[in-house]
Design a protein around this motif. Structure first.
Motif, PDB file in Angstrom:
ATOM      1  N   THR A 123      67.468  11.713   8.867  1.00 26.80           N
ATOM      2  CA  THR A 123      66.179  11.344   9.444  1.00 26.80           C
ATOM      3  C   THR A 123      65.162  11.106   8.342  1.00 26.80           C
ATOM      4  OG1 THR A 123      65.503  13.642   9.630  1.00 26.80           O
ATOM      5  CG2 THR A 123      66.614  12.685  11.531  1.00 26.80           C
TER       6      THR A 123
ATOM      7  N   LEU B  44      60.850  10.505   7.492  1.00 23.70           N
ATOM      8  CA  LEU B  44      59.521  10.812   7.989  1.00 23.70           C
ATOM      9  C   LEU B  44      58.787   9.526   8.339  1.00 23.70           C
ATOM     10  CD1 LEU B  44      58.427  13.497   5.387  1.00 23.70           C
ATOM     11  CD2 LEU B  44      59.292  13.889   7.687  1.00 23.70           C
ATOM     12  N   SER B  45      57.937   9.628   9.333  1.00 25.62           N
ATOM     13  CA  SER B  45      57.100   8.479   9.674  1.00 25.62           C
ATOM     14  C   SER B  45      55.998   8.356   8.622  1.00 25.62           C
ATOM     15  CB  SER B  45      56.493   8.665  11.064  1.00 25.62           C
ATOM     16  OG  SER B  45      55.508   9.681  11.024  1.00 25.62           O
TER      17      SER B  45
ATOM     18  N   ALA C 263      52.874   8.398   9.049  1.00 27.17           N
ATOM     19  CA  ALA C 263      51.827   9.385   9.335  1.00 27.17           C
ATOM     20  C   ALA C 263      52.221  10.766   8.816  1.00 27.17           C
ATOM     21  CB  ALA C 263      51.555   9.432  10.830  1.00 27.17           C
ATOM     22  N   GLU C 264      53.498  11.126   8.960  1.00 31.13           N
ATOM     23  CA  GLU C 264      53.963  12.418   8.461  1.00 31.13           C
ATOM     24  C   GLU C 264      53.927  12.467   6.939  1.00 31.13           C
ATOM     25  OE1 GLU C 264      57.144  13.774  11.882  1.00 31.13           O
ATOM     26  OE2 GLU C 264      57.729  12.216  10.447  1.00 31.13           O
ATOM     27  N   VAL C 265      54.282  11.366   6.303  1.00 30.81           N
ATOM     28  CA  VAL C 265      54.227  11.300   4.839  1.00 30.81           C
ATOM     29  C   VAL C 265      52.790  11.468   4.371  1.00 30.81           C
ATOM     30  CG1 VAL C 265      54.562   9.796   2.840  1.00 30.81           C
ATOM     31  CG2 VAL C 265      56.313   9.916   4.615  1.00 30.81           C
ATOM     32  N   ARG C 266      51.862  10.775   5.010  1.00 28.47           N
ATOM     33  CA  ARG C 266      50.439  10.865   4.654  1.00 28.47           C
ATOM     34  C   ARG C 266      49.924  12.299   4.845  1.00 28.47           C
ATOM     35  NH1 ARG C 266      45.940   7.833   2.758  1.00 28.47           N
ATOM     36  NH2 ARG C 266      44.147   9.075   3.335  1.00 28.47           N
ATOM     37  N   ARG C 267      50.305  12.917   5.961  1.00 28.73           N
ATOM     38  CA  ARG C 267      49.871  14.288   6.230  1.00 28.73           C
ATOM     39  C   ARG C 267      50.400  15.237   5.160  1.00 28.73           C
ATOM     40  NH1 ARG C 267      52.155  15.401  11.043  1.00 28.73           N
ATOM     41  NH2 ARG C 267      53.802  16.593  10.068  1.00 28.73           N
ATOM     42  N   ASN C 268      51.663  15.089   4.780  1.00 24.16           N
ATOM     43  CA  ASN C 268      52.240  15.935   3.738  1.00 24.16           C
ATOM     44  C   ASN C 268      51.553  15.710   2.398  1.00 24.16           C
ATOM     45  OD1 ASN C 268      54.031  17.053   5.555  1.00 24.16           O
ATOM     46  ND2 ASN C 268      55.716  15.696   4.994  1.00 24.16           N
TER      47      ASN C 268
END
Length: 85
Positions: A19, A21-22, A24-29
């Motif tokens: 899997t 990451l989207s 948005a998830e990459v940006r959040r991390n």
């Protein structure tokens, strides 16, 4: 029976590892990491931190793309032929 359970667990782990990451998830991390470094959101240094993380990620991607090819192993491609130094 036990071998079947082990096989199913290994298969699930292999599929789960594929899997990604989207965005948005990459940006959040990335934002979490910059906050952990001590940068405050909304500042120029925070934006620079995010930019550096993104540039590092792109450099890693380019390195994997260009350095891991089956025909490029420490040599150069010149005139369509592979020449070693």
């Amino acid at each position: 029976m036990r071998a079947r359970v082990v096989f199913l667990l290994l298969t699930a782990a292999a599929i789960g590892g594929c899997t990604t990451l989207s965005p948005a998830e990459v940006r959040r991390n990335d934002e979490i990491q910059c906050r952990d470094y001590g940068f405050r959101p909304g500042t120029a240094s925070f934006a620079e931190c995010l930019q550096r993380i993104d540039l590092d990620r792109r450099a890693d991607r380019r390195a994997r793309l260009y350095n891991d090819g089956p025909f490029v192993r420490g040599g150069i491609i010149y005139g369509g032929f592979y020449d070693r130094w």
